[in-house]
Design an enzyme around this catalytic site. Structure first.
Site, PDB file in Angstrom:
ATOM      1  N   TYR A 134      41.196  40.470  48.842  1.00  0.00           N
ATOM      2  CA  TYR A 134      41.214  40.463  47.386  1.00  0.00           C
ATOM      3  C   TYR A 134      40.067  39.681  46.777  1.00  0.00           C
ATOM      4  O   TYR A 134      39.980  39.526  45.582  1.00  0.00           O
ATOM      5  CB  TYR A 134      42.569  39.960  46.879  1.00  0.00           C
ATOM      6  CG  TYR A 134      42.845  40.420  45.478  1.00  0.00           C
ATOM      7  CD1 TYR A 134      42.585  41.741  45.118  1.00  0.00           C
ATOM      8  CD2 TYR A 134      43.309  39.556  44.512  1.00  0.00           C
ATOM      9  CE1 TYR A 134      42.799  42.167  43.815  1.00  0.00           C
ATOM     10  CE2 TYR A 134      43.542  39.978  43.219  1.00  0.00           C
ATOM     11  CZ  TYR A 134      43.276  41.287  42.873  1.00  0.00           C
ATOM     12  OH  TYR A 134      43.488  41.710  41.585  1.00  0.00           O
TER      13      TYR A 134
ATOM     14  N   TRP B  27      39.055  36.558  46.500  1.00  0.00           N
ATOM     15  CA  TRP B  27      39.106  35.259  45.843  1.00  0.00           C
ATOM     16  C   TRP B  27      39.057  34.090  46.821  1.00  0.00           C
ATOM     17  O   TRP B  27      39.312  32.951  46.428  1.00  0.00           O
ATOM     18  CB  TRP B  27      40.388  35.150  45.017  1.00  0.00           C
ATOM     19  CG  TRP B  27      40.369  35.910  43.738  1.00  0.00           C
ATOM     20  CD1 TRP B  27      40.878  37.153  43.523  1.00  0.00           C
ATOM     21  CD2 TRP B  27      39.835  35.473  42.489  1.00  0.00           C
ATOM     22  NE1 TRP B  27      40.692  37.526  42.214  1.00  0.00           N
ATOM     23  CE2 TRP B  27      40.054  36.512  41.545  1.00  0.00           C
ATOM     24  CE3 TRP B  27      39.193  34.318  42.056  1.00  0.00           C
ATOM     25  CZ2 TRP B  27      39.668  36.424  40.220  1.00  0.00           C
ATOM     26  CZ3 TRP B  27      38.803  34.231  40.726  1.00  0.00           C
ATOM     27  CH2 TRP B  27      39.037  35.271  39.829  1.00  0.00           C
TER      28      TRP B  27
END
Length: 784
Positions: free
Chosen positions: A118, A120
């Site tokens: 994702y 992050w």
């Protein structure tokens, strides 16, 4: 790093310098940041927390029985192994699944592999796990099943791509904070402008300017209107008026305003004629000529609860002032999430949005760097290679992918089908934090043959993996921090040595690539520092062409943050407003689409509309589950990262997340401050600590995401997450058939006081069972 020698570093929530005092890391916010994020205080705990992973782990059932679907994922124990043995096991499995054997003329290689990440895990642009895993899978398998869009904004991005041509540019471009400070007279913020969201941005936010900007604008006379069921979705002191609609009803409020503008002849007809297309179809709907229901302020009041008089007054004020309309990500993370974003755009068009300081901007209240000046130079990036599979899913459809191979789905008006996934390779992310209906996700994770995960800590995701590689955190390596809209390039200097036997993702992938015979294509013969130098060159060369002072790579990495020049070029919408013919939008007509044939072709209304969701306070289901849960972003951490840090832990009660509810609702249920409550529906349950609050409207309960998912059997009540993860009850359904976006912000639930002794929250270090079981194989751990 020597004692007391400051070193620069960066995170998604801010830049900082650090010094070592004994075994402790002391964080000092970046001097140029006027409003540093308190999340920085989470960082020191990451260095040696008991939840850190220090050696490779292999799930016992996979090790003993071999690859294949397995319902024991999530409950099995793990065997500690050495690096060489674990890498050999992983490489053997990757070879079995086709790694290293694809051909250049293969039509769709890697369609049985899902590359999960994702993005992050790090503000650094090289040790960016998403880029690393995608590059590796492209080199090893020739491609992989990718994901499109984000959990944060999929419905909004897809509809903006469709009706203005480019969602990224309308979200990021334009000096909106400067306009708010200097010229805007009225800001109508649907979803508010919450500083908890504005503190973070992918790649880092070195200057948090929102609070000071809002304060200055308010002092100048700019008025702010926050439209949200939560009062603190606008939490800066100043001239703010708050309206609290029922969740999921913002479109009705906007339609009521639009009707009044039409009825009072306050629509900017010149703007509509010059810059938009499709007005007549929408106008007919607005007046009720297509469905026999005029969208009057009184009609809007029955749905939203906002008084018709307030709707009229706000519409009239917007028409006579230089008005900016904003919509946060939160509104589109729901059923029919395209509609509030599209309708806000149309509302802005109706009052005219061509003057400086007026118009529409998507997601200003959702990311710290949106609304800042664009940069004049490119940022360092790691090339990911070419994904030859050609296959993808909308990002929030991972459970559907794994559970329904071969099934069809629609996306942006086209039909696709789900591949049959044998391997899930996940690096840099925790889907058991951000996905919905986590019991269904656990079922989905039982289906592949093999799941490999890189992580620095044990989480519910590692608990569902077969092979776990312990990864370093950003403090344990050097990198370059950079973000679109942020005016500094950050040297991320190494702060400490790796924990245990942890290796960075690049080293792990190099180790595997060597075993698979694709090391040369993956690494291109470069070390990590070689790659950083290579990536830096693009930014350095561009600055030199502009005549900007720029240090060489070694000086930059050992020096201070580098100020980057900003661009004076007009934004996409500024150029369009200046000349709509020469700067036509990339839409069906080259203009703002009030009506879209593509959207209409999917069976949805071809213009913004009120579409009643299945789970809202006006639904039949509300008779059974009478509370609207708002699962918004946390203020004490980014997603679930560093949940064990000081700022995050200070917001918990007894190790659990806090759920806020209206004081009168709490009193009626006999719930007091700190009481344990059970939040439930047919999908599951979660236990949280109660906090009665006047800042939450009646019939609403707010429980932020971010708790590490810890399901436990509760006597007489089935499975519940004992740590307070709201995604134990949220619905895994798409926003619509058009975007397939995440609809996890809202759902209906029941709430009750937990009687008796609630089960203890699970400690972070206990998330992975059996993680210290010694392996039966030899455990050599020599570093590469």
């Amino acid at each position: 790093m020597t004692q007391n020698s400051p070193r620069y570093h960066s995170s998604h929530w801010g830049a900082f310098s650090a010094t070592r005092e004994g075994n402790d890391l002391v964080i000092c916010p970046f001097a140029e940041d006027p409003d540093p994020s308190p999340i920085l205080r989470n960082i020191p705990a990451a260095l040696n927390h008991p939840a850190r992973l220090s050696r490779p782990l292999v799930r016992r059932g996979w090790l003993e029985d071999g690859p294949g679907p397995d319902g024991r994922r999530g409950s099995d124990d793990y065997v500690e192994m050495g690096w060489d043995e674990t890498l050999d096991l992983a490489a053997s499995e990757l070879k079995r699944l086709g790694a290293g054997s694809w051909k250049a003329d293969d039509l769709h290689p890697g369609r049985h592999v899902f590359g999960g990440s994702y993005g992050w895990s790090s503000a650094g642009r090289f040790h960016h796990a998403q880029s690393q895993v995608h590059r590796f899978l492209n080199m090893a398998f020739g491609g992989y099943v990718a994901s499109a869009d984000t959990y944060s904004t999929a419905a909004g991005s897809v509809i903006m791509d469709t009706v203005v041509g480019n969602s990224t540019r309308i979200s990021r471009e334009g000096r909106w904070w400067e306009h708010i400070r200097d010229t805007t007279e009225l800001v109508i913020a649907f979803g508010g402008l919450p500083t908890r969201n504005l503190s973070v941005s992918p790649g880092g936010s070195s200057q948090h300017i929102a609070r000071d900007t809002i304060t200055a604008a308010s002092a100048r006379g700019c008025r702010f209107v926050s439209i949200s069921p939560l009062q603190d979705d606008f939490n800066v002191e100043g001239a703010v008026t708050r309206y609290a609609p029922r969740p999921a009803t913002d479109v009705a409020v906007m339609l009521g305003m639009a009707y009044h503008l039409q009825a009072e002849q306050l629509v900017d007809r010149d703007y509509i004629a010059r810059y938009t297309s499709g007005w007549e179809a929408f106008s007919a709907y607005l007046e009720g000529r297509t469905d026999q229901q005029p969208k009057t302020p009184e009609w809007a009041e029955t749905i939203s609860g906002v008084a018709a008089a307030d709707i009229r007054a706000l519409a009239e004020e917007a028409a006579r002032k230089r008005t900016l309309v904003t919509v946060s990500y939160s509104l589109q993370r729901a059923e029919n999430g395209e509609q509030p974003v599209w309708m806000a755009l149309v509302l802005s068009a109706m009052i005219g949005g061509a003057k400086p300081g007026s118009g529409f901007v998507y997601a200003l209240g959702s990311m710290g760097n949106h609304g800042k000046p664009s940069l004049a130079v490119p940022l360092p990036t790691l090339p990911q290679g070419h994904n030859r599979s050609g296959d993808f899913i909308p990002v929030a459809r991972i459970s559907d992918l794994l559970l329904n191979p071969g099934a069809d789905y629609t996306y942006r008006g086209k039909t696709h089908s789900y591949s049959d996934i044998k391997l899930v390779y996940w690096a840099g992310g925790n889907p058991f934090h951000h996905h919905q209906d986590l019991r269904r996700l656990a079922q989905a994770f039982s289906r592949p043959d093999t799941i490999i995960v890189h992580d620095s800590v044990c989480t519910a995701t590692t608990r569902h993996a077969d092979i776990i590689f312990p990864a370093t955190i950003t403090a344990e390596r050097e990198d370059i921090g950079a973000s679109a809209g942020d005016p500094f390039l950050m040297p991320m200097q190494k702060l400490c040595e790796p924990h245990g036997m942890a290796r960075d993702d690049y080293t792990i992938f190099c180790n595997l690539a060597e075993r698979l015979g694709c090391l040369d294509s993956y690494s291109e013969g470069r070390s990590a520092r070689d790659w950083l130098s290579h990536m830096y060159r693009k930014t350095r060369d561009a600055m030199e062409q502009l005549g900007e002072p720029v240090p060489d790579f070694d000086s930059f990495m050992e020096g201070t943050p580098l100020a980057l020049p900003t661009s004076e070029a007009p934004s996409m919408m500024e150029a369009f407003h200046a000349d709509p013919e020469a700067n036509a939008l990339a839409t069906e007509t080259g203009r703002i689409q009030i009506f879209s044939k593509l959207v209409a072709s999917t069976g949805l209304p071809g213009h913004p509309a009120w579409i009643e969701p299945a789970e809202w306070l006006g639904a039949e289901l509300a008779k059974t589950h009478p509370f609207q849960l708002i699962a918004n972003q946390p203020k004490g951490k980014l997603h679930s990262q560093l949940d064990f840090g000081a700022t995050s832990m200070s917001g918990k009660i007894a190790g659990r997340e806090v759920a806020r509810m209206n004081e009168d609702d709490a009193r009626a249920l006999g719930i007091g401050e700190g009481d344990m409550i059970l939040i439930s529906n047919a999908r599951g349950a979660t236990i949280a600590a109660a906090q009665p609050s006047e800042k939450v409207m009646p019939s609403v309960i707010q429980l932020s995401t971010g708790a590490w998912y810890a399901p436990r059997e509760i006597e007489g009540r089935g499975i519940a997450c004992v740590n307070g993860n709201p995604n134990a009850v949220t619905a895994d359904r798409p926003a619509s058939c058009f975007s397939q976006g995440c609809a996890g912000q809202l759902c209906l639930v029941s709430v009750e006081k937990y009687h008796g002794d609630a089960p203890a929250a699970m400690r972070h270090e206990d998330m992975l069972m059996g993680r210290r079981t010694p392996g039966s194989l030899t455990t050599t751990d020599h570093q590469p």
